[in-house]
Design an enzyme around this catalytic site. Sequence first.
Site, PDB file in Angstrom:
ATOM      1  N   ARG A  95      30.495 -11.984  41.424  1.00  0.00           N
ATOM      2  CA  ARG A  95      29.314 -12.496  40.153  1.00  0.00           C
ATOM      3  C   ARG A  95      28.232 -11.179  40.403  1.00  0.00           C
ATOM      4  O   ARG A  95      27.843 -10.903  39.084  1.00  0.00           O
ATOM      5  CB  ARG A  95      28.498 -13.574  40.809  1.00  0.00           C
ATOM      6  CG  ARG A  95      27.453 -14.168  39.597  1.00  0.00           C
ATOM      7  CD  ARG A  95      26.876 -15.430  39.912  1.00  0.00           C
ATOM      8  NE  ARG A  95      25.931 -15.224  41.225  1.00  0.00           N
ATOM      9  CZ  ARG A  95      25.019 -16.321  41.508  1.00  0.00           C
ATOM     10  NH1 ARG A  95      25.095 -17.322  40.759  1.00  0.00           N
ATOM     11  NH2 ARG A  95      24.196 -16.185  42.454  1.00  0.00           N
ATOM     12  N   TYR A 134      25.651 -17.274  27.242  1.00  0.00           N
ATOM     13  CA  TYR A 134      24.233 -17.385  28.017  1.00  0.00           C
ATOM     14  C   TYR A 134      23.448 -16.067  27.928  1.00  0.00           C
ATOM     15  O   TYR A 134      22.474 -16.138  28.524  1.00  0.00           O
ATOM     16  CB  TYR A 134      24.575 -18.163  29.353  1.00  0.00           C
ATOM     17  CG  TYR A 134      25.507 -17.275  30.282  1.00  0.00           C
ATOM     18  CD1 TYR A 134      24.933 -15.992  30.877  1.00  0.00           C
ATOM     19  CD2 TYR A 134      26.674 -17.720  30.357  1.00  0.00           C
ATOM     20  CE1 TYR A 134      25.601 -15.401  31.862  1.00  0.00           C
ATOM     21  CE2 TYR A 134      27.465 -17.028  31.353  1.00  0.00           C
ATOM     22  CZ  TYR A 134      27.170 -15.962  31.996  1.00  0.00           C
ATOM     23  OH  TYR A 134      28.057 -15.404  32.898  1.00  0.00           O
ATOM     24  N   GLU A 246      33.353 -25.519  40.367  1.00  0.00           N
ATOM     25  CA  GLU A 246      34.012 -24.558  40.580  1.00  0.00           C
ATOM     26  C   GLU A 246      34.122 -24.107  42.014  1.00  0.00           C
ATOM     27  O   GLU A 246      34.991 -23.285  42.361  1.00  0.00           O
ATOM     28  CB  GLU A 246      33.569 -23.312  39.491  1.00  0.00           C
ATOM     29  CG  GLU A 246      34.311 -22.074  39.502  1.00  0.00           C
ATOM     30  CD  GLU A 246      34.107 -21.079  38.715  1.00  0.00           C
ATOM     31  OE1 GLU A 246      34.612 -19.907  38.543  1.00  0.00           O
ATOM     32  OE2 GLU A 246      32.653 -21.139  38.104  1.00  0.00           O
ATOM     33  N   HIS A 280      36.490 -25.859  34.638  1.00  0.00           N
ATOM     34  CA  HIS A 280      37.122 -25.689  36.091  1.00  0.00           C
ATOM     35  C   HIS A 280      37.386 -27.157  36.723  1.00  0.00           C
ATOM     36  O   HIS A 280      38.386 -27.594  37.029  1.00  0.00           O
ATOM     37  CB  HIS A 280      36.302 -24.949  36.898  1.00  0.00           C
ATOM     38  CG  HIS A 280      36.161 -23.529  36.526  1.00  0.00           C
ATOM     39  ND1 HIS A 280      37.201 -22.617  36.094  1.00  0.00           N
ATOM     40  CD2 HIS A 280      34.827 -22.756  35.907  1.00  0.00           C
ATOM     41  CE1 HIS A 280      36.688 -21.618  35.655  1.00  0.00           C
ATOM     42  NE2 HIS A 280      35.324 -21.801  35.639  1.00  0.00           N
ATOM     43  N   ASP A 331      38.661 -17.627  30.327  1.00  0.00           N
ATOM     44  CA  ASP A 331      37.234 -17.825  31.110  1.00  0.00           C
ATOM     45  C   ASP A 331      37.081 -15.839  31.183  1.00  0.00           C
ATOM     46  O   ASP A 331      36.362 -15.421  30.302  1.00  0.00           O
ATOM     47  CB  ASP A 331      37.486 -18.213  32.407  1.00  0.00           C
ATOM     48  CG  ASP A 331      36.424 -18.335  33.088  1.00  0.00           C
ATOM     49  OD1 ASP A 331      35.306 -17.978  32.622  1.00  0.00           O
ATOM     50  OD2 ASP A 331      36.423 -18.752  34.327  1.00  0.00           O
TER      51      ASP A 331
END
Length: 457
Positions: A95, A134, A246, A280, A331
Amino acid sequence: MTVEQTERTDPTERPRTYWLEHAWLGTHVEPDVAVDVTRDGRIAAVRTDVPAPPPGATVLRGLTLPGLANAHSHAFHRALRSTVQVGSGTFWTWREVMYGVADRLTPDTYHALARAVYGEMALAGITAVGEFHYVHHAPGGTPYADPNAMGEALIAAADEAGIRLTLLDTAYVSSGFGKAPDRHQLRFSDGTTEAWAERASLLKDRPHARIGAAIHSVRAVPADQLATVADWALSRRVPLHVHLSEQTAENDACQAAHGCTPTQLLAEHGVLSARTTGVHNTHLTDADIALLGGSSTGTCMCPTTERDLADGIGPAVALQRAGSPLSLGSDSHAVIDLFEEARAMELNERLRSRTRGHWTAAALLRAATADGHAALGWDDAGVIEAGAIADLVTVTLDSVRTVGALPRLGAETAVFAASAADVTDVIAGGRVVVRDGEHALLGDVATALSAAVAALR
């Protein structure tokens, strides 16, 4: 075979006819099928037992399927392909790398990247995509002059790439339970879901694009603001998606903050419904599965990303048995191949259970077509039948992967033998988008991808 694109401007134009050597019609394969398409891009008629192409018909050799639906996309993640495979780590270390790419996006660079990514999807037979969007504001959280500049960039990109888009405008206002957004997440946040709703309401549907909603996750939207997003989606009767369980860390944090699972929290605040899709749904309790199935909340599995990020294998079989419709997404775009997503869902379950045959190939293909489109609010797509949106995707039956397959086993060939590389022709909404394996609107997608990714590194 060459497919010629025609302008659909003459109101007297007669329906265009496609002759399909083999067509998957939802339950079985029919040979020698003629499909008539109206000037507004819908199927006027499907005729079987047509032994030769009618005069003037476009011939599609191979196996023709309905258009595929990619129900979960983060277009900018495509810039991470291969670069995040160096070394070890977890979802959480991945991330941080992802945030670095997000920090460098602008409306112009995002448009260029998304246009190429949606072009790659079209080449893979995808005719509709759900963009879980987002990245709303400039770095630091300052709104652009057009507060939806980033969303508009995605809408334009999909149109230019020739596919339909459901823009799942995403509420993201915290970094965790009781925590303000961090410096990366400031550009994701509108501050409150009320402010999110005000901005999202400025977005408008287009012929090729519909506006939906998303809750990023229960850690990114405080519990007392979940209903705002759910009510916004309900009042407009649009799809609502949410990342759900997830990671086990999210479950643990939710339990500590609220004394319940994320699924239970969503249920308590009115988020679960037949218009909602959990993305997910990996780490669920039996009670969670019952809540999702009992409310007809859908499940979007993203197997190639879930394995790439070491997320785990979700209980897709149990969810479907409980009443949760299944769809598929790419994804993070580690791979863009809906055949692989469908195949992986079954093969993952085989690995876990050590038994085979949890879904028929036809059921897996429906998840990639009709059920995926329904999850995105395109209930009139994903099937080859009169009245449906005219999406046709042809897969060659003579590649090194598909040669030797029995044409009558069309679903099995598509799911267990073919890959995105076997798509030769794509008609999306009656518009020729891919012909002979080349993008008819964008040209060289690989070069466009190369330039767009390089601009973000």
